[in-house]
Motif scaffolding. Structure first.
Motif, PDB file in Angstrom:
ATOM      1  N   UNK A  72     -26.101  -6.225 -16.643  1.00 54.91           N
ATOM      2  CA  UNK A  72     -26.565  -6.142 -15.260  1.00 54.91           C
ATOM      3  C   UNK A  72     -27.468  -7.335 -14.990  1.00 54.91           C
ATOM      4  N   UNK A  73     -27.173  -8.054 -13.931  1.00 55.90           N
ATOM      5  CA  UNK A  73     -27.951  -9.245 -13.585  1.00 55.90           C
ATOM      6  C   UNK A  73     -28.266  -9.258 -12.105  1.00 55.90           C
ATOM      7  N   UNK A  74     -29.376  -9.864 -11.776  1.00 56.75           N
ATOM      8  CA  UNK A  74     -29.678 -10.099 -10.363  1.00 56.75           C
ATOM      9  C   UNK A  74     -28.675 -11.107  -9.825  1.00 56.75           C
ATOM     10  N   UNK A  75     -28.301 -10.982  -8.564  1.00 58.56           N
ATOM     11  CA  UNK A  75     -27.300 -11.905  -8.006  1.00 58.56           C
ATOM     12  C   UNK A  75     -27.614 -13.376  -8.259  1.00 58.56           C
ATOM     13  N   UNK A  76     -28.864 -13.761  -8.212  1.00 57.51           N
ATOM     14  CA  UNK A  76     -29.206 -15.178  -8.409  1.00 57.51           C
ATOM     15  C   UNK A  76     -29.012 -15.631  -9.855  1.00 57.51           C
ATOM     16  N   UNK A  77     -28.857 -14.675 -10.794  1.00 54.26           N
ATOM     17  CA  UNK A  77     -28.698 -15.017 -12.206  1.00 54.26           C
ATOM     18  C   UNK A  77     -27.254 -14.946 -12.696  1.00 54.26           C
ATOM     19  N   UNK A  78     -26.308 -14.730 -11.796  1.00 58.44           N
ATOM     20  CA  UNK A  78     -24.907 -14.600 -12.207  1.00 58.44           C
ATOM     21  C   UNK A  78     -24.370 -15.876 -12.846  1.00 58.44           C
ATOM     22  N   UNK A  79     -24.903 -17.015 -12.454  1.00 58.11           N
ATOM     23  CA  UNK A  79     -24.473 -18.289 -13.025  1.00 58.11           C
ATOM     24  C   UNK A  79     -24.710 -18.325 -14.532  1.00 58.11           C
ATOM     25  N   UNK A  80     -25.673 -17.533 -14.998  1.00 54.99           N
ATOM     26  CA  UNK A  80     -25.981 -17.492 -16.425  1.00 54.99           C
ATOM     27  C   UNK A  80     -24.754 -17.062 -17.235  1.00 54.99           C
ATOM     28  N   UNK A  81     -23.916 -16.190 -16.680  1.00 58.97           N
ATOM     29  CA  UNK A  81     -22.692 -15.763 -17.374  1.00 58.97           C
ATOM     30  C   UNK A  81     -21.789 -16.966 -17.590  1.00 58.97           C
ATOM     31  N   UNK A  82     -21.584 -17.763 -16.539  1.00 54.38           N
ATOM     32  CA  UNK A  82     -20.758 -18.969 -16.669  1.00 54.38           C
ATOM     33  C   UNK A  82     -21.335 -19.920 -17.718  1.00 54.38           C
ATOM     34  N   UNK A  83     -22.651 -20.079 -17.701  1.00 53.33           N
ATOM     35  CA  UNK A  83     -23.303 -20.982 -18.649  1.00 53.33           C
ATOM     36  C   UNK A  83     -23.099 -20.523 -20.091  1.00 53.33           C
ATOM     37  N   UNK A  84     -23.243 -19.212 -20.336  1.00 50.81           N
ATOM     38  CA  UNK A  84     -23.102 -18.681 -21.693  1.00 50.81           C
ATOM     39  C   UNK A  84     -21.658 -18.790 -22.171  1.00 50.81           C
ATOM     40  N   UNK A  85     -20.708 -18.464 -21.304  1.00 57.12           N
ATOM     41  CA  UNK A  85     -19.290 -18.508 -21.679  1.00 57.12           C
ATOM     42  C   UNK A  85     -18.796 -19.946 -21.792  1.00 57.12           C
ATOM     43  N   UNK A  86     -19.358 -20.840 -20.991  1.00 57.03           N
ATOM     44  CA  UNK A  86     -18.958 -22.244 -21.042  1.00 57.03           C
ATOM     45  C   UNK A  86     -17.868 -22.611 -20.062  1.00 57.03           C
ATOM     46  N   UNK A  87     -17.560 -21.718 -19.144  1.00 63.71           N
ATOM     47  CA  UNK A  87     -16.606 -22.006 -18.081  1.00 63.71           C
ATOM     48  C   UNK A  87     -16.848 -21.018 -16.941  1.00 63.71           C
ATOM     49  N   UNK A  88     -16.225 -21.267 -15.804  1.00 63.63           N
ATOM     50  CA  UNK A  88     -16.434 -20.410 -14.647  1.00 63.63           C
ATOM     51  C   UNK A  88     -15.609 -19.125 -14.779  1.00 63.63           C
ATOM     52  N   UNK A  89     -16.298 -18.020 -15.038  1.00 60.88           N
ATOM     53  CA  UNK A  89     -15.646 -16.716 -15.111  1.00 60.88           C
ATOM     54  C   UNK A  89     -16.145 -15.782 -14.016  1.00 60.88           C
ATOM     55  N   UNK A  90     -17.291 -16.116 -13.400  1.00 65.70           N
ATOM     56  CA  UNK A  90     -17.809 -15.327 -12.286  1.00 65.70           C
ATOM     57  C   UNK A  90     -17.115 -15.811 -11.023  1.00 65.70           C
ATOM     58  N   UNK A  91     -16.338 -14.921 -10.415  1.00 63.07           N
ATOM     59  CA  UNK A  91     -15.560 -15.274  -9.229  1.00 63.07           C
ATOM     60  C   UNK A  91     -15.756 -14.218  -8.146  1.00 63.07           C
ATOM     61  N   UNK A  92     -15.501 -14.619  -6.908  1.00 62.11           N
ATOM     62  CA  UNK A  92     -15.698 -13.737  -5.764  1.00 62.11           C
ATOM     63  C   UNK A  92     -14.426 -13.664  -4.937  1.00 62.11           C
ATOM     64  N   UNK A  93     -14.236 -12.518  -4.251  1.00 60.74           N
ATOM     65  CA  UNK A  93     -13.093 -12.407  -3.339  1.00 60.74           C
ATOM     66  C   UNK A  93     -13.446 -13.064  -2.014  1.00 60.74           C
ATOM     67  N   UNK A  94     -12.522 -13.026  -1.051  1.00 58.76           N
ATOM     68  CA  UNK A  94     -12.726 -13.705   0.239  1.00 58.76           C
ATOM     69  C   UNK A  94     -13.892 -13.136   1.042  1.00 58.76           C
ATOM     70  N   UNK A  95     -14.302 -11.879   0.712  1.00 54.74           N
ATOM     71  CA  UNK A  95     -15.433 -11.257   1.407  1.00 54.74           C
ATOM     72  C   UNK A  95     -16.759 -11.461   0.676  1.00 54.74           C
ATOM     73  N   UNK A  96     -16.722 -12.205  -0.416  1.00 55.35           N
ATOM     74  CA  UNK A  96     -17.944 -12.477  -1.156  1.00 55.35           C
ATOM     75  C   UNK A  96     -18.291 -11.419  -2.192  1.00 55.35           C
ATOM     76  N   UNK A  97     -17.388 -10.492  -2.466  1.00 52.54           N
ATOM     77  CA  UNK A  97     -17.637  -9.465  -3.474  1.00 52.54           C
ATOM     78  C   UNK A  97     -17.322 -10.006  -4.865  1.00 52.54           C
ATOM     79  N   UNK A  98     -18.159  -9.652  -5.808  1.00 53.95           N
ATOM     80  CA  UNK A  98     -17.971 -10.087  -7.189  1.00 53.95           C
ATOM     81  C   UNK A  98     -16.717  -9.431  -7.763  1.00 53.95           C
ATOM     82  N   UNK A  99     -15.839 -10.238  -8.341  1.00 52.74           N
ATOM     83  CA  UNK A  99     -14.623  -9.726  -8.975  1.00 52.74           C
ATOM     84  C   UNK A  99     -14.908  -9.355 -10.424  1.00 52.74           C
ATOM     85  N   UNK A 100     -14.146  -8.406 -10.979  1.00 52.29           N
ATOM     86  CA  UNK A 100     -14.332  -8.071 -12.397  1.00 52.29           C
ATOM     87  C   UNK A 100     -14.080  -9.296 -13.281  1.00 52.29           C
ATOM     88  N   UNK A 101     -14.861  -9.405 -14.350  1.00 54.19           N
ATOM     89  CA  UNK A 101     -14.722 -10.526 -15.268  1.00 54.19           C
ATOM     90  C   UNK A 101     -13.443 -10.389 -16.086  1.00 54.19           C
TER      91      UNK A 101
END
Length: 152
Positions: free
Chosen positions: A102-131
């Motif tokens: 569980x992360x605050x919205x402003x910290x979601x980029x941390x997931x991408x940083x840890x994984x080493x690629x962009x895995x945090x993605x959003x749908x057209x309405x701005x909702x977070x998609x499942x990883x």
């Protein structure tokens, strides 16, 4: 889905970790009634092959709505959401503690940083998609899972 304060629980596209065998029965060390959340917001009962939440009549069956896997000395419990995502918890038998991502919205980029690629993605309405992660990417994220109270 369990939400802690202003944090959003991160969901996954598949039970985690992928390409790992699920167990056929809940181990005795996990069975019983557990209070979850910092103030016991809800309770979970784990049986030999099922799980119930807050004593509701809905029963989640192992290997259908609940997938439990043993990985890196922990149990990974994936609960199916509607329509096609999974909440994932880590249970460490040594400390009998349940953890979630569980992360605050402003910290979601941390997931991408840890994984080493962009895995945090959003749908057209701005909702977070499942990883959507590989087993190796999930392993990298495991340290980001934070504790949730789990008392027998």
């Amino acid at each position: 889905m369990l939400i802690l304060g202003s944090c959003d629980q991160i969901s996954f596209a598949e039970p985690q970790p992928v390409h790992t065998w699920s167990i056929k029965r809940v181990p005795e060390t996990l069975r019983g009634l557990h209070e979850l959340g910092p103030s016991g917001e809800f309770s979970v009962y784990l049986g030999k092959d099922f799980l119930t939440i807050d004593g509701k009549s809905d029963t989640l069956w192992l290997n259908e709505d609940v997938v439990v896997k043993r990985y890196k000395k922990q149990y990974v419990i994936s609960l199916k959401n509607e329509p096609m995502d999974w909440d994932v918890y880590l249970y460490d038998p040594e400390v009998q503690g349940l953890k979630m991502l569980a992360l605050k919205p402003r910290n979601r980029q941390k997931i991408n940083d840890v994984v080493g690629k962009k895995v945090v993605k959003f749908d057209k309405d701005g909702n977070l998609l499942p990883l959507e992660l590989s087993k190796r990417e999930f392993r990298k994220l495991m340290p980001l899972f934070t504790g949730v109270s789990m008392d027998d």
